[in-house]
Design a protein around this motif. Structure first.
Motif, PDB file in Angstrom:
ATOM      1  N   THR A 206       5.916   0.679  -2.369  1.00  0.00           N
ATOM      2  CA  THR A 206       4.618   1.238  -2.736  1.00  0.00           C
ATOM      3  C   THR A 206       3.797   1.450  -1.476  1.00  0.00           C
ATOM      4  O   THR A 206       3.601   0.512  -0.697  1.00  0.00           O
ATOM      5  CB  THR A 206       3.860   0.311  -3.687  1.00  0.00           C
ATOM      6  OG1 THR A 206       4.638   0.085  -4.869  1.00  0.00           O
ATOM      7  CG2 THR A 206       2.531   0.939  -4.090  1.00  0.00           C
ATOM      8  N   ILE A 207       3.305   2.675  -1.299  1.00  0.00           N
ATOM      9  CA  ILE A 207       2.439   2.976  -0.157  1.00  0.00           C
ATOM     10  C   ILE A 207       0.997   3.019  -0.630  1.00  0.00           C
ATOM     11  O   ILE A 207       0.708   3.476  -1.735  1.00  0.00           O
ATOM     12  CB  ILE A 207       2.862   4.303   0.516  1.00  0.00           C
ATOM     13  CG1 ILE A 207       2.135   4.474   1.854  1.00  0.00           C
ATOM     14  CG2 ILE A 207       2.625   5.492  -0.406  1.00  0.00           C
ATOM     15  CD1 ILE A 207       2.699   5.615   2.702  1.00  0.00           C
ATOM     16  N   SER A 208       0.112   2.506   0.212  1.00  0.00           N
ATOM     17  CA  SER A 208      -1.315   2.553  -0.099  1.00  0.00           C
ATOM     18  C   SER A 208      -2.087   2.761   1.198  1.00  0.00           C
ATOM     19  O   SER A 208      -1.537   2.617   2.290  1.00  0.00           O
ATOM     20  CB  SER A 208      -1.771   1.273  -0.807  1.00  0.00           C
ATOM     21  OG  SER A 208      -1.523   0.132  -0.003  1.00  0.00           O
ATOM     22  N   ARG A 209      -3.358   3.073   1.046  1.00  0.00           N
ATOM     23  CA  ARG A 209      -4.124   3.455   2.233  1.00  0.00           C
ATOM     24  C   ARG A 209      -5.575   3.058   2.064  1.00  0.00           C
ATOM     25  O   ARG A 209      -6.138   3.167   0.968  1.00  0.00           O
ATOM     26  CB  ARG A 209      -4.002   4.967   2.422  1.00  0.00           C
ATOM     27  CG  ARG A 209      -4.782   5.576   3.549  1.00  0.00           C
ATOM     28  CD  ARG A 209      -4.427   7.052   3.673  1.00  0.00           C
ATOM     29  NE  ARG A 209      -5.312   7.731   4.595  1.00  0.00           N
ATOM     30  CZ  ARG A 209      -5.195   9.000   4.952  1.00  0.00           C
ATOM     31  NH1 ARG A 209      -4.210   9.738   4.449  1.00  0.00           N
ATOM     32  NH2 ARG A 209      -6.043   9.548   5.790  1.00  0.00           N
ATOM     33  N   ASP A 210      -6.169   2.593   3.146  1.00  0.00           N
ATOM     34  CA  ASP A 210      -7.604   2.310   3.211  1.00  0.00           C
ATOM     35  C   ASP A 210      -8.203   3.321   4.181  1.00  0.00           C
ATOM     36  O   ASP A 210      -8.082   3.170   5.397  1.00  0.00           O
ATOM     37  CB  ASP A 210      -7.842   0.871   3.682  1.00  0.00           C
ATOM     38  CG  ASP A 210      -9.303   0.476   3.640  1.00  0.00           C
ATOM     39  OD1 ASP A 210     -10.175   1.372   3.769  1.00  0.00           O
ATOM     40  OD2 ASP A 210      -9.578  -0.728   3.513  1.00  0.00           O
ATOM     41  N   ASN A 211      -8.817   4.365   3.642  1.00  0.00           N
ATOM     42  CA  ASN A 211      -9.329   5.435   4.498  1.00  0.00           C
ATOM     43  C   ASN A 211     -10.439   4.943   5.436  1.00  0.00           C
ATOM     44  O   ASN A 211     -10.521   5.388   6.581  1.00  0.00           O
ATOM     45  CB  ASN A 211      -9.868   6.585   3.638  1.00  0.00           C
ATOM     46  CG  ASN A 211      -8.766   7.326   2.919  1.00  0.00           C
ATOM     47  OD1 ASN A 211      -7.644   7.421   3.416  1.00  0.00           O
ATOM     48  ND2 ASN A 211      -9.080   7.855   1.753  1.00  0.00           N
ATOM     49  N   ALA A 212     -11.257   4.041   4.963  1.00  0.00           N
ATOM     50  CA  ALA A 212     -12.368   3.544   5.786  1.00  0.00           C
ATOM     51  C   ALA A 212     -11.855   2.791   7.016  1.00  0.00           C
ATOM     52  O   ALA A 212     -12.509   2.786   8.064  1.00  0.00           O
ATOM     53  CB  ALA A 212     -13.264   2.638   4.955  1.00  0.00           C
ATOM     54  N   LYS A 213     -10.669   2.188   6.890  1.00  0.00           N
ATOM     55  CA  LYS A 213     -10.090   1.421   7.996  1.00  0.00           C
ATOM     56  C   LYS A 213      -8.987   2.185   8.719  1.00  0.00           C
ATOM     57  O   LYS A 213      -8.382   1.649   9.651  1.00  0.00           O
ATOM     58  CB  LYS A 213      -9.537   0.094   7.469  1.00  0.00           C
ATOM     59  CG  LYS A 213     -10.587  -0.839   6.889  1.00  0.00           C
ATOM     60  CD  LYS A 213      -9.956  -2.132   6.403  1.00  0.00           C
ATOM     61  CE  LYS A 213     -10.993  -3.088   5.831  1.00  0.00           C
ATOM     62  NZ  LYS A 213     -10.386  -4.357   5.353  1.00  0.00           N
TER      63      LYS A 213
END
Length: 122
Positions: A68-75
């Motif tokens: 599972t890939i996920s992302r924190d755009n703010a970081k």
């Protein structure tokens, strides 16, 4: 200058889990997509998974249902949760940031991390 720093690789037994992290640092306006590629010894580098800033994901068939890939755009950080690991997942995993806009360069550019080794023992 944009730098991608990866962490989380290591040696695990088959069936276990690992979580990779990658953070893009530097003066960044935006990143279109972030993803993970891998290269096993003797093989070409291949896409594992990527995710757009809007959250659209794409997976290699070989990892669907396990990773599972996920992302924190703010970081400017992307994660790869790898479950039910198999020996054939053994490779160097590279983080990629695509379509990166910065104040230092004209146009969008791609950047790569240095790679992190994942080894799965049977």
């Amino acid at each position: 200058q944009v730098q991608l720093v990866e962490s989380g690789g290591g040696l695990v037994q088959a069936g276990k889990s690992l979580r990779l992290s990658c953070t893009a640092s530097g003066s960044i306006f935006s990143i279109v997509a972030m993803g993970w590629y891998r290269q096993a010894r003797g093989n070409l580098r291949e896409l594992v998974a990527d995710i757009t800033s809007g959250g659209t994901t794409n997976y290699a068939d070989s990892v669907k249902g396990r990773f599972t890939i996920s992302r924190d755009n703010a970081k400017n950080t992307v994660y790869l949760q790898m479950n039910s690991l198999k020996p054939e997942d053994t490779a160097v995993y590279y983080c990629n940031a695509a379509g990166v806009l910065t104040p230092q360069r004209v146009g969008a550019h791609d950047y790569w991390g240095q790679g992190t080794q994942v080894t799965v023992s049977s």
